[in-house]
Scaffold this motif. Structure first.
Motif, PDB file in Angstrom:
ATOM      1  N   LEU A  43       0.881  -1.234  -0.094  1.00 22.82           N
ATOM      2  CA  LEU A  43      -0.117   0.029  -0.006  1.00 22.82           C
ATOM      3  C   LEU A  43       0.776   1.192   0.057  1.00 22.82           C
ATOM      4  O   LEU A  43       1.963   1.579   0.748  1.00 22.82           O
ATOM      5  CB  LEU A  43      -0.731   0.290   1.074  1.00 22.82           C
ATOM      6  CG  LEU A  43      -1.924  -1.203   1.421  1.00 22.82           C
ATOM      7  CD1 LEU A  43      -2.629  -1.028   2.597  1.00 22.82           C
ATOM      8  CD2 LEU A  43      -2.754  -0.957   0.122  1.00 22.82           C
ATOM      9  N   TYR A  44       0.776   1.974  -0.951  1.00 23.18           N
ATOM     10  CA  TYR A  44       1.578   3.392  -0.998  1.00 23.18           C
ATOM     11  C   TYR A  44       0.665   4.260   0.043  1.00 23.18           C
ATOM     12  O   TYR A  44      -0.180   5.204  -0.654  1.00 23.18           O
ATOM     13  CB  TYR A  44       1.548   3.881  -2.355  1.00 23.18           C
ATOM     14  CG  TYR A  44       2.667   4.713  -2.705  1.00 23.18           C
ATOM     15  CD1 TYR A  44       3.608   5.219  -2.053  1.00 23.18           C
ATOM     16  CD2 TYR A  44       2.652   5.233  -4.041  1.00 23.18           C
ATOM     17  CE1 TYR A  44       4.511   6.226  -2.106  1.00 23.18           C
ATOM     18  CE2 TYR A  44       3.845   6.203  -4.475  1.00 23.18           C
ATOM     19  CZ  TYR A  44       4.736   6.703  -3.617  1.00 23.18           C
ATOM     20  OH  TYR A  44       5.601   7.384  -3.719  1.00 23.18           O
ATOM     21  N   ALA A  45       1.389   4.572   1.007  1.00 22.61           N
ATOM     22  CA  ALA A  45       0.549   5.402   1.957  1.00 22.61           C
ATOM     23  C   ALA A  45       1.021   6.846   2.042  1.00 22.61           C
ATOM     24  O   ALA A  45       0.217   7.619   2.599  1.00 22.61           O
ATOM     25  CB  ALA A  45       0.430   4.825   3.354  1.00 22.61           C
ATOM     26  N   ASN A  50       5.176  13.575  -0.615  1.00 20.03           N
ATOM     27  CA  ASN A  50       4.138  14.054   0.274  1.00 20.03           C
ATOM     28  C   ASN A  50       4.289  15.169   1.528  1.00 20.03           C
ATOM     29  O   ASN A  50       3.509  15.761   1.946  1.00 20.03           O
ATOM     30  CB  ASN A  50       2.966  12.971   0.979  1.00 20.03           C
ATOM     31  CG  ASN A  50       2.118  12.169  -0.034  1.00 20.03           C
ATOM     32  OD1 ASN A  50       2.015  10.893   0.036  1.00 20.03           O
ATOM     33  ND2 ASN A  50       1.751  12.985  -0.978  1.00 20.03           N
ATOM     34  N   TRP A  51       5.715  15.314   1.761  1.00 18.99           N
ATOM     35  CA  TRP A  51       6.030  16.115   2.548  1.00 18.99           C
ATOM     36  C   TRP A  51       5.709  17.498   2.277  1.00 18.99           C
ATOM     37  O   TRP A  51       5.780  18.520   3.056  1.00 18.99           O
ATOM     38  CB  TRP A  51       7.615  16.113   2.743  1.00 18.99           C
ATOM     39  CG  TRP A  51       7.882  14.867   3.484  1.00 18.99           C
ATOM     40  CD1 TRP A  51       8.722  13.681   2.744  1.00 18.99           C
ATOM     41  CD2 TRP A  51       7.873  14.565   4.755  1.00 18.99           C
ATOM     42  NE1 TRP A  51       8.882  12.726   3.809  1.00 18.99           N
ATOM     43  CE2 TRP A  51       8.502  13.042   5.072  1.00 18.99           C
ATOM     44  CE3 TRP A  51       7.409  15.152   6.025  1.00 18.99           C
ATOM     45  CZ2 TRP A  51       8.415  12.542   6.235  1.00 18.99           C
ATOM     46  CZ3 TRP A  51       7.425  14.669   7.127  1.00 18.99           C
ATOM     47  CH2 TRP A  51       7.923  13.220   7.523  1.00 18.99           C
ATOM     48  N   LEU A  61      -1.533  12.282   8.366  1.00 20.18           N
ATOM     49  CA  LEU A  61      -1.301  11.267   7.951  1.00 20.18           C
ATOM     50  C   LEU A  61      -0.323  10.563   8.799  1.00 20.18           C
ATOM     51  O   LEU A  61      -0.492   9.145   8.972  1.00 20.18           O
ATOM     52  CB  LEU A  61      -0.481  11.423   6.569  1.00 20.18           C
ATOM     53  CG  LEU A  61      -1.503  11.879   5.494  1.00 20.18           C
ATOM     54  CD1 LEU A  61      -0.650  12.498   4.207  1.00 20.18           C
ATOM     55  CD2 LEU A  61      -2.376  10.588   5.162  1.00 20.18           C
ATOM     56  N   MET A  62       0.516  11.151   9.565  1.00 25.20           N
ATOM     57  CA  MET A  62       1.588  10.300  10.645  1.00 25.20           C
ATOM     58  C   MET A  62       0.708  10.019  11.784  1.00 25.20           C
ATOM     59  O   MET A  62       0.941   8.696  12.148  1.00 25.20           O
ATOM     60  CB  MET A  62       2.462  11.524  11.076  1.00 25.20           C
ATOM     61  CG  MET A  62       3.370  11.978  10.064  1.00 25.20           C
ATOM     62  SD  MET A  62       4.633  10.608   9.587  1.00 25.20           S
ATOM     63  CE  MET A  62       5.210  11.309   7.819  1.00 25.20           C
ATOM     64  N   TYR A 119       5.844   3.716   3.070  1.00 21.06           N
ATOM     65  CA  TYR A 119       5.657   4.972   3.842  1.00 21.06           C
ATOM     66  C   TYR A 119       7.025   5.825   3.792  1.00 21.06           C
ATOM     67  O   TYR A 119       8.227   5.357   3.950  1.00 21.06           O
ATOM     68  CB  TYR A 119       5.448   4.650   5.337  1.00 21.06           C
ATOM     69  CG  TYR A 119       4.600   5.726   6.075  1.00 21.06           C
ATOM     70  CD1 TYR A 119       3.165   5.665   6.039  1.00 21.06           C
ATOM     71  CD2 TYR A 119       5.091   6.748   6.742  1.00 21.06           C
ATOM     72  CE1 TYR A 119       2.435   6.498   6.334  1.00 21.06           C
ATOM     73  CE2 TYR A 119       4.227   7.732   7.202  1.00 21.06           C
ATOM     74  CZ  TYR A 119       2.941   7.624   7.066  1.00 21.06           C
ATOM     75  OH  TYR A 119       2.141   8.562   7.495  1.00 21.06           O
ATOM     76  N   ASN A 120       6.930   7.094   3.622  1.00 18.40           N
ATOM     77  CA  ASN A 120       8.039   8.028   3.040  1.00 18.40           C
ATOM     78  C   ASN A 120       8.649   7.365   2.088  1.00 18.40           C
ATOM     79  O   ASN A 120       9.909   7.104   1.947  1.00 18.40           O
ATOM     80  CB  ASN A 120       8.818   8.250   4.235  1.00 18.40           C
ATOM     81  CG  ASN A 120       9.747   9.510   3.954  1.00 18.40           C
ATOM     82  OD1 ASN A 120       9.766  10.313   3.165  1.00 18.40           O
ATOM     83  ND2 ASN A 120      10.764   9.566   4.799  1.00 18.40           N
ATOM     84  N   TYR A 121       7.991   6.866   0.997  1.00 19.32           N
ATOM     85  CA  TYR A 121       8.648   5.924  -0.083  1.00 19.32           C
ATOM     86  C   TYR A 121       8.463   6.569  -1.123  1.00 19.32           C
ATOM     87  O   TYR A 121       7.751   7.534  -1.599  1.00 19.32           O
ATOM     88  CB  TYR A 121       7.819   4.559  -0.104  1.00 19.32           C
ATOM     89  CG  TYR A 121       8.237   3.796  -1.406  1.00 19.32           C
ATOM     90  CD1 TYR A 121       9.097   3.011  -1.316  1.00 19.32           C
ATOM     91  CD2 TYR A 121       7.797   4.114  -2.665  1.00 19.32           C
ATOM     92  CE1 TYR A 121       9.846   2.038  -2.309  1.00 19.32           C
ATOM     93  CE2 TYR A 121       8.258   3.479  -3.892  1.00 19.32           C
ATOM     94  CZ  TYR A 121       9.206   2.431  -3.757  1.00 19.32           C
ATOM     95  OH  TYR A 121       9.884   1.816  -4.698  1.00 19.32           O
TER      96      TYR A 121
END
Ligand code: IPE
Ligand code: MG
Length: 225
Positions: A43-45, A50-51, A61-62, A119-121
């Motif tokens: 899953l691309y969360a 996104n930052w 989101l965090m 995540y952070n990906y």
């Protein structure tokens, strides 16, 4: 998972409410994936891009990641699901990071389904970090340049040991890859659907899988009889 913001806007809600509704879609999709025998669900969360979003949305989101991990940990353990993370967790809150890493460690031996959360990906960031470490090993004499093949590079990616995806689903109507699994999707079947992520459910997943089953995959070869 795209379309949380538009789903919320259509209801006069704030974007954070859209992400919260997106988490329900994650639970439904995980459940349906188990039912359909999916072995790895990525899953691309949260992307490295996104930052750039407003601080309060990043914060929301965090917070959702933290809630999801603490709420679901017992269930993941009980149901035999292995949690993995693809991405750089060094820049997230240390407490949250510890919590995530704890659940990853606790579920390491689980084999029912692998839930891989990106995540952070970013796909380019992943390849760069792999190449940096690979070059380090080569420079230190631990890896011969002649031994650098596709399998060798794959071992340095976050996805080390995971099969390449068969199917990539993007919701929300955009038809682009947006820096997701760039190395791994070389031969992945792409499926785009207009539904906003918070509305995604078992029937949408089923439709995507049925479409996938009608695709003919040749991996660059020709159709064999
Ligand atoms: C979810 O959808 C993506 C995540 C960061 C989880 P969006 O937030 O991109 O929703 P839209 O595209 O604005 O509708
Ligand atoms: Mg979007």
């Amino acid at each position: 998972m795209d379309g949380n913001g538009r789903w919320a806007a259509a209801r006069g809600l704030n974007r954070a409410a859209g992400h919260r509704a997106g988490l329900d879609a994650v639970r439904r999709t995980l459940e349906a994936s188990r039912e359909f025998g999916v072995s790895i669900l990525t899953l691309y969360a949260f992307s490295t891009e996104n930052w750039r979003r407003p601080a309060d949305e990043v914060e929301a989101l965090m917070q959702l990641l933290g809630e999801a991990v603490s709420d679901e940990a017992d269930e993941l353990i009980r149901e035999g699901i292995q949690l993995r993370v693809s991405g750089d967790l060094s820049s997230i809150d240390p407490g949250l990071r510890r919590e995530v890493e704890q659940v990853v460690a606790l579920t390491r031996e689980n084999g029912e389904l692998i839930l891989n959360v990106a995540y952070n990906y970013g796909g380019r960031a992943e390849i760069l970090s792999a190449v940096r470490r690979l070059a380090g090993d080569a420079a230190a004499g631990r890896l011969s340049p002649d031994a650098i093949d596709e399998a060798a590079l794959s071992r340095y990616l976050y996805s080390a040991g995971l099969a390449d995806p068969d199917l990539l689903i993007r919701t929300g109507g955009e038809q682009r890859v947006s820096n997701f699994l760039l190395w791994q999707i070389a031969y992945t079947e792409l499926y785009f659907c207009d539904v906003y992520w918070p509305d995604f459910d078992r029937t949408h997943l089923s439709a995507a899988i049925q479409t996938y089953q009608q695709r003919l995959r040749r991996f660059g070869g020709i159709e064999s009889s």
